[in-house]
Design a protein around this motif. Structure first.
Motif, short mmCIF file in Angstrom:
data_model
loop_
_atom_site.label_atom_id
_atom_site.label_comp_id
_atom_site.label_asym_id
_atom_site.label_seq_id
_atom_site.Cartn_x
_atom_site.Cartn_y
_atom_site.Cartn_z
N ILE A 136 0.80 -6.00 -6.78
CA ILE A 136 0.76 -5.17 -7.99
C ILE A 136 -0.67 -5.08 -8.52
CG2 ILE A 136 1.44 -5.05 -10.42
CD1 ILE A 136 4.18 -6.13 -9.56
N LEU A 137 -1.33 -6.22 -8.64
CA LEU A 137 -2.71 -6.22 -9.14
C LEU A 137 -3.64 -5.44 -8.21
CD1 LEU A 137 -3.02 -9.93 -10.35
CD2 LEU A 137 -2.87 -7.88 -11.78
N PHE A 138 -3.46 -5.65 -6.90
CA PHE A 138 -4.28 -4.91 -5.95
C PHE A 138 -4.01 -3.41 -6.09
CE2 PHE A 138 -5.58 -3.05 -1.96
CZ PHE A 138 -6.76 -3.73 -1.67
N GLY A 139 -2.75 -3.05 -6.28
CA GLY A 139 -2.39 -1.64 -6.45
C GLY A 139 -3.01 -1.02 -7.68
N ILE A 140 -3.10 -1.78 -8.78
CA ILE A 140 -3.72 -1.27 -10.01
C ILE A 140 -5.19 -0.93 -9.74
CG2 ILE A 140 -4.51 -1.92 -12.32
CD1 ILE A 140 -1.88 -3.52 -12.60
N GLY A 141 -5.91 -1.85 -9.10
CA GLY A 141 -7.31 -1.58 -8.78
C GLY A 141 -7.47 -0.42 -7.82
N LEU A 142 -6.59 -0.35 -6.83
CA LEU A 142 -6.65 0.73 -5.84
C LEU A 142 -6.38 2.08 -6.48
CD1 LEU A 142 -6.92 1.48 -2.83
CD2 LEU A 142 -4.45 1.15 -2.62
N ILE A 143 -5.39 2.14 -7.36
CA ILE A 143 -5.09 3.38 -8.07
C ILE A 143 -6.27 3.80 -8.93
CG2 ILE A 143 -3.67 4.32 -9.96
CD1 ILE A 143 -1.29 2.77 -8.69
N GLY A 144 -6.90 2.83 -9.60
CA GLY A 144 -8.08 3.14 -10.39
C GLY A 144 -9.19 3.73 -9.55
N MET A 145 -9.43 3.13 -8.40
CA MET A 145 -10.49 3.62 -7.50
C MET A 145 -10.17 5.01 -6.97
SD MET A 145 -11.40 4.01 -4.04
CE MET A 145 -10.37 2.89 -3.09
N GLU A 146 -8.94 5.22 -6.53
CA GLU A 146 -8.56 6.50 -5.93
C GLU A 146 -8.63 7.65 -6.94
OE1 GLU A 146 -8.07 7.28 -2.92
OE2 GLU A 146 -7.50 5.50 -1.80
N PHE A 147 -8.13 7.43 -8.15
CA PHE A 147 -8.13 8.50 -9.14
C PHE A 147 -9.53 8.78 -9.67
CE2 PHE A 147 -3.48 8.01 -9.44
CZ PHE A 147 -3.13 9.34 -9.41
N ALA A 148 -10.33 7.73 -9.86
CA ALA A 148 -11.71 7.96 -10.27
C ALA A 148 -12.43 8.80 -9.21
CB ALA A 148 -12.43 6.63 -10.47
N THR A 149 -12.10 8.56 -7.94
CA THR A 149 -12.70 9.33 -6.85
C THR A 149 -12.29 10.79 -6.90
OG1 THR A 149 -12.73 7.36 -5.42
CG2 THR A 149 -12.90 9.50 -4.33
N ILE A 150 -11.04 11.07 -7.24
CA ILE A 150 -10.58 12.46 -7.34
C ILE A 150 -11.43 13.23 -8.34
CG2 ILE A 150 -8.69 13.94 -8.15
CD1 ILE A 150 -6.75 11.77 -7.09
N PHE A 151 -11.63 12.64 -9.50
CA PHE A 151 -12.34 13.35 -10.57
C PHE A 151 -13.84 13.46 -10.29
CE2 PHE A 151 -8.43 11.96 -12.68
CZ PHE A 151 -8.02 13.17 -13.21
N THR A 152 -14.41 12.46 -9.64
CA THR A 152 -15.84 12.58 -9.31
C THR A 152 -16.05 13.52 -8.13
OG1 THR A 152 -15.69 10.55 -7.97
CG2 THR A 152 -16.44 10.31 -10.24
N LEU A 194 0.82 -1.21 0.00
CA LEU A 194 0.00 0.00 0.00
C LEU A 194 0.86 1.26 0.00
CD1 LEU A 194 -2.77 -1.07 2.53
CD2 LEU A 194 -2.92 -0.99 0.04
N THR A 195 2.04 1.16 0.58
CA THR A 195 2.96 2.30 0.57
C THR A 195 3.34 2.69 -0.85
OG1 THR A 195 3.90 1.70 2.71
CG2 THR A 195 5.24 3.11 1.30
N VAL A 196 3.68 1.72 -1.67
CA VAL A 196 4.07 1.99 -3.06
C VAL A 196 2.90 2.61 -3.83
CG1 VAL A 196 4.80 0.93 -5.23
CG2 VAL A 196 5.81 0.16 -3.07
N SER A 197 1.71 2.03 -3.69
CA SER A 197 0.53 2.59 -4.37
C SER A 197 0.27 4.02 -3.92
CB SER A 197 -0.70 1.72 -4.08
OG SER A 197 -0.55 0.42 -4.56
N GLY A 198 0.39 4.27 -2.61
CA GLY A 198 0.16 5.61 -2.09
C GLY A 198 1.13 6.63 -2.65
N ILE A 199 2.39 6.25 -2.80
CA ILE A 199 3.39 7.17 -3.35
C ILE A 199 3.06 7.52 -4.80
CG2 ILE A 199 5.81 7.36 -4.06
CD1 ILE A 199 6.52 5.73 -1.55
#
Length: 460
Positions: free
Chosen positions: A123-139, A66-71
């Motif tokens: 890595i796969l979990f991070g891809i999904g998490l990044i997708g969720m977090e960025f979609a949240t930013i724009f919405t 989660l640290t890597v995804s957060g960065i």
């Protein structure tokens, strides 16, 4: 195409919360996170590691991932937010990151214990998490367009409550139809549907395609009823202008002390809250030895209180403003974090309990309800507060900075938990940094003006 009514637009925006919540509820906290910890623990024990050390190491791996995804999110969030504001386009980004969400979550089906790879899984979990977090930013950045300044608290709270209910429904479906308990049956008393074999973890891994399908289906109202509000003066895909505008905003932050203090405060208290969500299920599994079925019930309680108090918090937000709501919630979460550290199978708040006593479980369920209640209200009020503090003309960029303030230290809670767990060899001690982060957030909130400093934006 017929004109989309304001009511439909609000409902479409709410459906993003409904669609995306299962990644937090099912994947991050109550189902897949504990599955990851349990599977990694079994692997490590099989290789000769002592059980307590193996549990702490599994928690550490989860934290480092989660640290890597957060960065990555912290670095890219303000840049992409500025780019979206400079082009006037948000919806293409929501589409793109929605694809990442669906791919990352669905691919986690391929994590059976006999083919489990820690790095690939993270890595796969991070891809999904990044997708969720960025979609949240724009919405989130669309929130100011849904109502006037004194209505957005109610809209935000109702949306967050709607999202929590979505998380509860998805979790109940998971427990009723897919997730087997210790007796091999689901909560409905049947074998997992579709012939899912608990011996291969298929009953738990089903959470991955369920989360992906849920998102894909329930984003349909969002994409049907929500549109970008186009500004003909915007220059499409002008990346240089985006960076220039972002640089101007960053240089001007010292002139906006309330916004700067809020970004700092939210940076710490949201990170602490994410730490509680992220490690709550893993903590219950490792410290209290709860099976995933029981963790799921815990999740239902937390999500229901979250839905109720996100709605109540939205009403309080409208009546009193977001700052009192946020302050109250931080105090509750700080106390709960301290309480959790003092719960173990052998003692509750320093008092020894008999072997097999239900008191530790009851205490942890109460803590889960408090986390859900305060967490739901604080997250809703936090995005309202961000609108009150920000330049109305640069709202996506503002939520990019909001994401940066959250993600700049989102890796900090997992990292501190991971390091503390590693050094101490104890999951309970590993949670201590969460309380410190809440305290720092509370202190910084003192410098935040309840109404923001909107009058200054015209001068910068």
């Amino acid at each position: 195409m017929s004109t989309i009514s304001p009511r439909k637009r609000i409902w479409g925006w709410w459906f993003f919360d409904w669609a995306s919540q299962p990644y937090n509820t099912l994947m991050l906290t109550f189902i897949f996170g504990p599955y990851f910890a349990r599977t990694v623990t079994e692997m490590l024990v099989g290789s000769g590691m002592e059980i307590g050390a193996a549990k702490a190491q599994a928690q550490a791996y989860w934290g480092y991932g989660l640290t890597v995804s957060g960065i990555l999110i912290a670095i890219l969030a303000p840049i992409l937010g500025a780019f979206a504001d400079s082009t006037g386009r948000r919806m293409p980004w929501v589409w793109f990151f929605s694809i990442l969400y669906v791919f990352g979550s669905a691919a986690l089906w391929y994590t059976a214990p006999d083919q489990f790879d820690v790095t690939r899984t993270l890595i796969l979990f991070g891809i999904g998490l990044i997708g969720m977090e960025f979609a949240t930013i724009f919405t989130n950045s669309m929130l100011p367009t849904l109502g006037d300044r004194h209505e957005i608290g109610r809209i935000s709270g109702s949306g967050w409550a709607f999202g929590y209910i979505g998380g509860v429904v998805a979790l109940v479906i998971m427990l009723l139809l897919f997730q087997a308990g210790e007796n091999g049956k689901t909560m409905l008393g049947i074998a997992p549907i579709l012939g899912l074999d608990p011996a291969t973890g298929a009953d738990t891994r089903a959470v991955a395609p369920l989360t992906a399908i849920w998102y894909a289906v329930f984003m349909i109202p969002f994409f049907l009823w929500v549109r970008d509000i186009q500004d003909p003066d915007h220059i499409p895909y002008h990346f240089g202008k985006a960076l220039k505008d972002l640089g101007s905003t960053l240089r001007g932050l010292p002139n906006h002390g309330s916004l700067l203090a809020y970004l700092g405060s939210s940076m710490f208290y949201r990170d602490a809250l994410n730490g509680m969500y992220t490690f709550g299920g893993i903590y219950a599994s490792g410290v209290l030895n709860w099976p995933i079925m029981k963790i799921g019930i815990f999740g239902i309680i937390a999500a229901l209180t979250g839905a109720l108090f996100a709605w109540i918090g939205g009403k309080a937000d409208k009546a009193f403003g977001p700052k009192p709501v946020i302050t109250t919630c931080i105090l509750i979460l700080l106390g709960t974090a301290i309480a959790i550290i003092m719960i173990s199978p052998d003692s509750v708040f320093g008092m020894a309990v008999e072997p097999g006593s239900s008191l530790p479980d009851i205490a942890f369920f109460v803590c889960g309800g408090l986390i859900g209640a305060a967490g739901g209200a604080i997250q809703s009020a936090s995005r309202t507060m961000m609108v009150w503090q920000s330049n109305p003309e640069r709202m996506t960029e503002a939520f990019g900075l909001y994401a940066l303030s959250g993600k700049a230290t989102t890796f900090l809670a997992p990292m501190l938990i991971a390091i503390t767990s590693d050094i101490s060899g104890s999951q309970r001690i590993g949670i201590i940094p969460v309380a410190g982060l809440f305290l720092v957030g509370l202190i910084l909130l003192v410098w935040v003006k309840a109404d923001g400093d909107h009058t200054k934006w015209s001068d910068t």
